[in-house]
Design an enzyme around this catalytic site. Structure first.
Site, PDB file in Angstrom:
ATOM      1  N   ASP A  59       0.817  -1.207   0.000  1.00 32.15           N
ATOM      2  CA  ASP A  59       0.000   0.000   0.000  1.00 32.15           C
ATOM      3  C   ASP A  59       0.856   1.265   0.000  1.00 32.15           C
ATOM      4  OD1 ASP A  59      -2.374  -1.360  -0.063  1.00 32.15           O
ATOM      5  OD2 ASP A  59      -2.682  -1.328   2.098  1.00 32.15           O
ATOM      6  N   ARG A 160      -7.740  17.500  22.681  1.00 27.34           N
ATOM      7  CA  ARG A 160      -6.531  17.248  23.468  1.00 27.34           C
ATOM      8  C   ARG A 160      -6.140  15.789  23.256  1.00 27.34           C
ATOM      9  NH1 ARG A 160      -6.110  19.732  29.332  1.00 27.34           N
ATOM     10  NH2 ARG A 160      -5.862  21.515  27.943  1.00 27.34           N
ATOM     11  N   THR A 173      -9.223   2.540   6.656  1.00 28.31           N
ATOM     12  CA  THR A 173      -8.678   1.223   7.002  1.00 28.31           C
ATOM     13  C   THR A 173      -7.178   1.282   7.249  1.00 28.31           C
ATOM     14  OG1 THR A 173      -8.534   0.712   4.629  1.00 28.31           O
ATOM     15  CG2 THR A 173     -10.473  -0.092   5.816  1.00 28.31           C
ATOM     16  N   GLY A 174      -6.631   2.506   7.369  1.00 26.45           N
ATOM     17  CA  GLY A 174      -5.204   2.673   7.628  1.00 26.45           C
ATOM     18  C   GLY A 174      -4.942   3.086   9.060  1.00 26.45           C
ATOM     19  N   SER A 176      -6.106   5.533  10.724  1.00 27.52           N
ATOM     20  CA  SER A 176      -7.328   5.899  11.438  1.00 27.52           C
ATOM     21  C   SER A 176      -7.972   4.682  12.101  1.00 27.52           C
ATOM     22  CB  SER A 176      -8.320   6.562  10.474  1.00 27.52           C
ATOM     23  OG  SER A 176      -9.506   6.922  11.144  1.00 27.52           O
ATOM     24  N   GLN A 232       4.087   9.599   4.509  1.00 29.91           N
ATOM     25  CA  GLN A 232       5.297   9.608   3.685  1.00 29.91           C
ATOM     26  C   GLN A 232       5.917  10.985   3.491  1.00 29.91           C
ATOM     27  OE1 GLN A 232       3.792   7.688   0.140  1.00 29.91           O
ATOM     28  NE2 GLN A 232       4.169   5.639   0.952  1.00 29.91           N
TER      29      GLN A 232
END
Length: 275
Positions: A59, A160, A173-174, A176, A232
């Site tokens: 990915d 916070r 789906t990464g 997060s 990246q």
């Protein structure tokens, strides 16, 4: 294609496609294959040349390519050499079957929403970045931050947390997801705001309409703030700098085969099964 396995797979894919009458465009310096139907291009030219870009890798590799070819609307076809491969379409050990379906036209193109992140630094022109998965804001020193998130001219909240992820449905789906966010179907036109390790009980994920404009503000005490695109591209900012995130005018075009739905793929990848 610096890894030995990608070099081998790359040459196998080139030979497969040449035998079926395709012309090949290659990024100069990645792989050598002598054939009159194979042409080499510099990075500044390559991404506008092909009708489709075949990405061999995980990915991360596909995300990097997506941020460069989205400006030319060139579709991407990924074959996984990584681990999960949420964004790729086939696996390296089934590359012939995968390419056969593609060359026979058994596919469709799926448009994926991208994010535009505009950063305005003091006494500098604004600079815009694009991301397919997410925009992450955090402290370089992994310290707790107060981040004021605004939308529609109002303050959503001063969050916070150890950082904030603004994600597309693709990016749900990464990082997060790892931070406790929801899985969102890719065709949904939304953005997800997800705090990392929130320090208050009510600091939870927000799902906002895709046409919202999100701005972020920071207190004077914040130090070493980083804005990271797709994990990246890193941009260091100061508390007084402006960060604006919204839906990009560009999108990523993924080539999908007709044999597997999004939810089938999701179940397979989350269970770490390879098909």
């Amino acid at each position: 294609m610096e890894k030995p396995d990608s070099q081998v797979l790359g040459k196998n894919c080139i030979e497969f496609l040449l035998n079926r009458g395709f012309k090949i465009a290659l990024l100069r310096g990645q792989i050598q294959y002598e054939n009159e139907l194979v042409n080499y291009y510099s990075k500044g030219v390559f991404f506008r040349k092909p009708d489709c870009i075949l990405v061999l890798g995980g990915d991360g590799t596909l995300l990097s390519v997506a941020r460069q070819c989205c400006f030319y609307r060139v579709p991407i076809f990924g074959i996984n050499l990584g681990k999960l491969g949420f964004l790729t379409e086939g696996e390296a050990n089934h590359y012939e079957e995968t390419l056969e379906s593609f060359t026979k036209g058994d596919y469709y193109i799926e448009e994926r929403m991208m994010l535009s992140c505009t950063i305005k630094k003091e006494n500098e022109c604004s600079r815009e970045y694009v991301a397919l998965n997410d925009v992450l804001v955090k402290s370089r020193g992994f310290r707790m931050m107060d981040i004021q998130a605004n939308a529609s001219g109002s303050t959503i909240d001063t969050i916070r947390a150890d950082g904030l992820i603004i994600s597309t449905p693709t990016g749900s789906t990464g990082y997060s997801l790892a931070a406790g966010g929801p899985v969102v179907a890719p065709q949904t036109d939304v953005m997800i705001l997800n705090p990392i390790c929130p320090h208050r009980l009510h600091d939870r994920s927000y799902v906002l309409p895709g046409d919202e404009v999100i701005t972020l503000e920071f207190g004077d005490r914040e130090k070493e703030i980083m804005v990271i695109l797709d994990g990246q591209t890193n941009v260091a900012i100061k508390p007084e700098d402006g960060v604006r995130v919204e839906k990009s005018i560009y999108s990523t075009r993924l080539i999908r085969l007709n044999k597997m739905s999004y939810f089938d793929r999701l179940r397979v990848k989350l269970s770490n099964d390879i098909v």
